[in-house]
Scaffold this motif. Sequence first.
Motif, PDB file in Angstrom:
ATOM      1  N   ALA A  12      47.186  43.927  26.764  1.00  0.00           N
ATOM      2  CA  ALA A  12      46.654  42.811  25.991  1.00  0.00           C
ATOM      3  C   ALA A  12      47.314  41.496  26.395  1.00  0.00           C
ATOM      4  O   ALA A  12      46.662  40.456  26.520  1.00  0.00           O
ATOM      5  N   THR A  13      48.631  41.539  26.623  1.00  0.00           N
ATOM      6  CA  THR A  13      49.348  40.339  27.031  1.00  0.00           C
ATOM      7  C   THR A  13      48.868  39.849  28.388  1.00  0.00           C
ATOM      8  O   THR A  13      48.630  38.659  28.598  1.00  0.00           O
ATOM      9  N   LEU A  14      48.707  40.807  29.326  1.00  0.00           N
ATOM     10  CA  LEU A  14      48.254  40.424  30.649  1.00  0.00           C
ATOM     11  C   LEU A  14      46.846  39.869  30.605  1.00  0.00           C
ATOM     12  O   LEU A  14      46.521  38.889  31.267  1.00  0.00           O
ATOM     13  N   LEU A  15      45.977  40.479  29.807  1.00  0.00           N
ATOM     14  CA  LEU A  15      44.599  40.008  29.682  1.00  0.00           C
ATOM     15  C   LEU A  15      44.564  38.569  29.187  1.00  0.00           C
ATOM     16  O   LEU A  15      43.840  37.724  29.708  1.00  0.00           O
ATOM     17  N   ALA A  16      45.380  38.264  28.180  1.00  0.00           N
ATOM     18  CA  ALA A  16      45.401  36.903  27.641  1.00  0.00           C
ATOM     19  C   ALA A  16      45.930  35.907  28.660  1.00  0.00           C
ATOM     20  O   ALA A  16      45.427  34.790  28.797  1.00  0.00           O
ATOM     21  N   ALA A  17      46.941  36.333  29.413  1.00  0.00           N
ATOM     22  CA  ALA A  17      47.548  35.412  30.376  1.00  0.00           C
ATOM     23  C   ALA A  17      46.628  35.154  31.556  1.00  0.00           C
ATOM     24  O   ALA A  17      46.455  34.010  31.994  1.00  0.00           O
ATOM     25  N   THR A  18      46.022  36.226  32.090  1.00  0.00           N
ATOM     26  CA  THR A  18      45.203  36.048  33.284  1.00  0.00           C
ATOM     27  C   THR A  18      43.880  35.377  32.983  1.00  0.00           C
ATOM     28  O   THR A  18      43.250  34.808  33.877  1.00  0.00           O
ATOM     29  N   ILE A  42      38.957  42.048  36.419  1.00  0.00           N
ATOM     30  CA  ILE A  42      39.211  43.480  36.528  1.00  0.00           C
ATOM     31  C   ILE A  42      39.885  44.010  35.261  1.00  0.00           C
ATOM     32  O   ILE A  42      39.508  45.055  34.731  1.00  0.00           O
ATOM     33  N   VAL A  43      40.883  43.280  34.751  1.00  0.00           N
ATOM     34  CA  VAL A  43      41.568  43.709  33.530  1.00  0.00           C
ATOM     35  C   VAL A  43      40.609  43.708  32.340  1.00  0.00           C
ATOM     36  O   VAL A  43      40.593  44.641  31.533  1.00  0.00           O
ATOM     37  N   ASP A  44      39.802  42.680  32.238  1.00  0.00           N
ATOM     38  CA  ASP A  44      38.843  42.604  31.132  1.00  0.00           C
ATOM     39  C   ASP A  44      37.876  43.783  31.158  1.00  0.00           C
ATOM     40  O   ASP A  44      37.668  44.461  30.155  1.00  0.00           O
ATOM     41  N   GLU A  45      37.294  44.039  32.324  1.00  0.00           N
ATOM     42  CA  GLU A  45      36.319  45.125  32.424  1.00  0.00           C
ATOM     43  C   GLU A  45      36.985  46.487  32.215  1.00  0.00           C
ATOM     44  O   GLU A  45      36.424  47.381  31.585  1.00  0.00           O
ATOM     45  N   GLY A  46      38.205  46.628  32.742  1.00  0.00           N
ATOM     46  CA  GLY A  46      38.898  47.910  32.681  1.00  0.00           C
ATOM     47  C   GLY A  46      39.533  48.219  31.346  1.00  0.00           C
ATOM     48  O   GLY A  46      40.017  49.338  31.135  1.00  0.00           O
ATOM     49  N   THR A  72      42.080  46.724  41.852  1.00  0.00           N
ATOM     50  CA  THR A  72      42.656  45.508  42.429  1.00  0.00           C
ATOM     51  C   THR A  72      43.079  45.730  43.874  1.00  0.00           C
ATOM     52  O   THR A  72      42.815  44.897  44.758  1.00  0.00           O
ATOM     53  N   PHE A  73      43.755  46.833  44.148  1.00  0.00           N
ATOM     54  CA  PHE A  73      44.185  47.125  45.521  1.00  0.00           C
ATOM     55  C   PHE A  73      42.985  47.279  46.448  1.00  0.00           C
ATOM     56  O   PHE A  73      43.006  46.812  47.596  1.00  0.00           O
ATOM     57  N   LEU A  74      41.931  47.930  45.978  1.00  0.00           N
ATOM     58  CA  LEU A  74      40.750  48.100  46.812  1.00  0.00           C
ATOM     59  C   LEU A  74      40.097  46.759  47.149  1.00  0.00           C
ATOM     60  O   LEU A  74      39.719  46.509  48.301  1.00  0.00           O
TER      61      LEU A  74
END
Length: 544
Positions: free
Chosen positions: A9-15, A39-43, A510-512
């Motif tokens: 959740a923290t990463l989603l808000a930041a990115t 990617i984070v939002d969809e995942g 993300t890596f792909l």
Amino acid sequence: MRRLSFAIATLLAATAMAPLAIARGPDGPAAPSAPVDKIVDEGTNRSEVMRVAQYLTDVIGARLTNSPGMRQAEDWTQAKFREWGLTNVHKEGFEFGRGWSAKNAGVKMIAPRPLTLIAAPLAWTPGTNGPITGQVVLAPMADEAALDQYKGKLKGKIVLLTEPTDITDATDPDFRRYGDADLDKADTFQLQNGGASANRRPSSASRMAFTAKRDAFLKAEGAIAYATMSSRNGKLVHGQNSQFQVGATPPLPGFEIAAEDYRRLTRLAKMGAAPSLELNSEVSYDDSDTKAYNILADIPGTDAKAGYVMAGAHMDSWAMGDGAADNAAGVSMVMEAARIIKASGIKTKRAIRFALWSGEEQGLLGSMAYVENHVASRPVDPALTGTNRYMNWSKAFPIKPGADHSKLAAYFNLDNGSGKIRGIYTQGNTAVVPIFREWLAPFNSMGATKVATGRTGSTDHVFFDAVGIPAFQFIQDPLDYGSNVHHTDVDTFDHLKPDDMRQGAIILATFLVNAANAPEPLPRLPLASEPKASDGFYAAPGAH
């Protein structure tokens, strides 16, 4: 709705508010990195990873290679890829052997007292054709020299083949996550030692030859069945066996008995209490299609000449449990990464291919077949099949690059359960270390921090790596994978960790995308050549 973990959740808000990071090459900025916020939002907000895992485990269940469960999984995963809009969805076959499934099985002690035992039929062994009963006899048979001492002693008996070992005290926790010290151990450069270690592998052919002689001896002596002891305590059983060749049906029903129950039987036998068992197993064979199938699906790239990157996980499992941690977890994360990229509308220069392998548990046979058919070949004796082919493949030289050798820019694999991704092994490829550190940076707050130069093996990146493709396995928290669930009857959906699997799918996606959009393919190690027979030390003429 399930709450997002704090880190995600923290990463989603930041990115969501951050500009795209820039992937840097040796001379400065190279290309925009993957859109991590998308990617984070969809995942997280629209994740399908646990729904996929539940269908593979609760609905389909065990997926022994060429079994009815595996055939169902082959069809279902292809349909799912098509539903999500992937292209070139198809299956590729390779010669394997027969299908096998157990419909019913049970082992009971009937003397000196009634007791239901925990046991599993050994895969690809025949059924009992109804209940059979007999006294047990302890007759450990580790090699041919042990056979003669049991002549005339086995008629009508159920033979216990394993010398029981004493139970040992547990020294490690059943469930754990990696600490910094654990991750640091993986970051150790390992020399290949001139390939000498590959030439010291034990002979699978000799083990299989002994198994055939042992089984024929048991049949000739009039035994009615045999049993082995589980290698783990805690009433865990596996049912592993590799006699899957058509026309080579073992002559007797075989079972694996839980360690605690097996030890009880051997103690009773040694004290003269004459334990007797009732065995019952109903199994079926299927020789109608001896090919196993890899499932492949693509997201096309914008440049048809740029080649492709790849992600994979093996879909086959052993027959006990539901094959959840090994490896519905990896399959679900690979499929979810495909769904995330497609649903997010992300475009990449290179195509992205997704592979769900078969026959991994019998020797990485599915990924080996793909490498041989598309990437590179080695002069392996064509008479070698199955696990014998696996054991000899890396020793055969020279390597002959195939049509896709220059096209395949990278391969990423998931096969260590459902634990959170903590980093990635580089397989000794030091040139990718700074690249991967940058790709992992957005996920440091999720616990993914370590780019380790160490090597890891025993899963489907191995043969890609062996022919010079940049091929990698992610580092994952072990959880209870090695202690309890790996290959056992308790490998079920309950042991999967949803937040960890969402994190894994996001990082893989993300890596792909990063690998597919990089200006240049990932750096490669030199193509292996046949090592010298020596150990690398100079020997003076005439020295011994």
